[in-house]
Design an enzyme around this catalytic site. Structure first.
Site, PDB file in Angstrom:
ATOM      1  N   ASP A  34      -6.491  23.986  42.360  1.00 32.10           N
ATOM      2  CA  ASP A  34      -6.061  24.445  43.855  1.00 32.10           C
ATOM      3  C   ASP A  34      -5.300  23.575  44.333  1.00 32.10           C
ATOM      4  O   ASP A  34      -5.405  22.113  43.898  1.00 32.10           O
ATOM      5  CB  ASP A  34      -7.263  24.815  44.758  1.00 32.10           C
ATOM      6  CG  ASP A  34      -7.159  24.794  46.123  1.00 32.10           C
ATOM      7  OD1 ASP A  34      -6.326  25.604  46.406  1.00 32.10           O
ATOM      8  OD2 ASP A  34      -7.688  23.862  46.992  1.00 32.10           O
ATOM      9  N   ALA A  35      -4.438  23.709  45.185  1.00 32.07           N
ATOM     10  CA  ALA A  35      -3.534  22.448  45.669  1.00 32.07           C
ATOM     11  C   ALA A  35      -4.142  22.059  46.951  1.00 32.07           C
ATOM     12  O   ALA A  35      -4.333  20.799  46.934  1.00 32.07           O
ATOM     13  CB  ALA A  35      -2.045  23.207  46.254  1.00 32.07           C
ATOM     14  N   TYR A  36      -4.430  22.732  48.244  1.00 34.91           N
ATOM     15  CA  TYR A  36      -4.468  22.335  49.491  1.00 34.91           C
ATOM     16  C   TYR A  36      -5.937  21.941  49.660  1.00 34.91           C
ATOM     17  O   TYR A  36      -6.959  22.541  49.549  1.00 34.91           O
ATOM     18  CB  TYR A  36      -4.050  23.230  50.577  1.00 34.91           C
ATOM     19  CG  TYR A  36      -2.608  23.494  50.529  1.00 34.91           C
ATOM     20  CD1 TYR A  36      -1.669  22.261  50.721  1.00 34.91           C
ATOM     21  CD2 TYR A  36      -2.016  24.651  49.875  1.00 34.91           C
ATOM     22  CE1 TYR A  36      -0.304  22.378  50.747  1.00 34.91           C
ATOM     23  CE2 TYR A  36      -0.387  24.855  49.901  1.00 34.91           C
ATOM     24  CZ  TYR A  36       0.223  23.687  50.052  1.00 34.91           C
ATOM     25  OH  TYR A  36       1.706  24.080  50.364  1.00 34.91           O
ATOM     26  N   ARG A  95      -6.343  24.130  60.102  1.00 34.51           N
ATOM     27  CA  ARG A  95      -7.022  24.600  58.792  1.00 34.51           C
ATOM     28  C   ARG A  95      -7.972  25.819  58.575  1.00 34.51           C
ATOM     29  O   ARG A  95      -7.800  26.652  57.801  1.00 34.51           O
ATOM     30  CB  ARG A  95      -7.698  23.359  57.903  1.00 34.51           C
ATOM     31  CG  ARG A  95      -8.140  23.687  56.566  1.00 34.51           C
ATOM     32  CD  ARG A  95      -7.218  23.900  55.544  1.00 34.51           C
ATOM     33  NE  ARG A  95      -7.591  24.006  54.415  1.00 34.51           N
ATOM     34  CZ  ARG A  95      -7.234  24.618  53.192  1.00 34.51           C
ATOM     35  NH1 ARG A  95      -5.913  25.109  53.405  1.00 34.51           N
ATOM     36  NH2 ARG A  95      -7.667  24.472  52.075  1.00 34.51           N
ATOM     37  N   SER A 128      -2.376  28.584  43.693  1.00 33.29           N
ATOM     38  CA  SER A 128      -2.680  28.292  45.152  1.00 33.29           C
ATOM     39  C   SER A 128      -2.123  29.315  46.006  1.00 33.29           C
ATOM     40  O   SER A 128      -1.290  30.188  45.865  1.00 33.29           O
ATOM     41  CB  SER A 128      -1.713  26.869  45.496  1.00 33.29           C
ATOM     42  OG  SER A 128      -1.816  26.715  46.865  1.00 33.29           O
ATOM     43  N   ASN A 129      -2.742  29.383  47.250  1.00 31.95           N
ATOM     44  CA  ASN A 129      -2.231  30.420  48.409  1.00 31.95           C
ATOM     45  C   ASN A 129      -0.838  30.092  48.635  1.00 31.95           C
ATOM     46  O   ASN A 129      -0.178  30.860  49.236  1.00 31.95           O
ATOM     47  CB  ASN A 129      -3.226  30.435  49.414  1.00 31.95           C
ATOM     48  CG  ASN A 129      -4.543  31.039  49.214  1.00 31.95           C
ATOM     49  OD1 ASN A 129      -4.266  32.107  48.438  1.00 31.95           O
ATOM     50  ND2 ASN A 129      -5.451  30.714  50.194  1.00 31.95           N
TER      51      ASN A 129
END
Length: 220
Positions: free
Chosen positions: A9-11, A40, A116-117
């Protein structure tokens, strides 16, 4: 045990989502952390609601909308900071251990990718800014399926593209709900519990819990 592929995942996992507000902490004032937390939370809420409704907007549009809501909830923060905060979100700091861990896994022969989203443009900017573009094999964005995590079609992006069974994929995320989604799909899951949060979604447990990505180097 080493896996054929390590997907991140990125964030919140590779990139610190609160870095944008922290970068302008002096100008924002004492309510900066509150603003960042609301930003967030709403960013994620909007992704879930829009997936349920079948009304997709890309993650950058949701990021903008979430920040606008956060400004409304925290009126002590000057809304003219909007453009500076959005600009900073394109170049979020990665966590300190990230480059070394990814290089080590890459040297072991594993394939590495982000799932990622984030929109393709967001992810391209973040990856290049952090110097990860020469380490990662691919960056997968939900934009190609127009649904957000935890929709199972998102996790299938990697399996289908790389022709891997889910159990050959090690999926890492700091978001417990994301871990639940990947576990349901059948991946080996590693919850990077950076904030020492209590467990939830106990019917979809993580395969492993680590406080940072560093444990992947020794545990695999």
């Amino acid at each position: 045990m080493r896996h054929a592929a390590y997907i991140f995942d990125a964030y919140g996992t590779l990139f610190d989502v609160h870095a944008a507000v922290r970068r302008h902490a002096v100008d924002i004032g004492p309510d900066g952390q509150l603003l960042s937390e609301i930003w967030r939370a709403k960013q994620l809420e909007y992704s879930w609601v829009r997936t349920l409704m079948g009304a997709y907007l890309d993650f950058w549009q949701l990021t903008e909308q979430a920040l606008d809501f956060a400004f409304s909830k925290v009126p002590s923060v000057d809304p003219t900071m909007r453009s500076k905060l959005l600009d900073a979100y394109w170049q979020l700091d990665c966590y300190p251990e990230v480059p070394a861990v990814l290089r080590n896994l890459k040297d072991s022969g594993a394939r590495l990718a982000i799932l990622s989203n984030g929109s393709p443009a967001m992810l391209e900017a973040a990856v290049r800014s952090a110097g990860l573009d020469l380490i990662l094999d691919e960056v997968f964005s939900v934009d190609s399926v127009r649904r957000f995590k935890t929709d199972q079609s998102v996790y299938d992006l990697v399996a289908s593209s790389w022709r891997l069974y889910p159990e050959a994929i090690s999926f890492q995320s700091s978001n417990r709900w994301d871990i639940a989604g990947a576990a349901k799909f059948g991946c080996r899951t590693v919850w990077i519990n950076r904030a020492d949060q209590p467990d939830e979604y106990r019917d979809f447990p993580p395969s492993l819990i680590l406080p940072s990505l560093e444990g992947l180097v020794t545990i695999g």
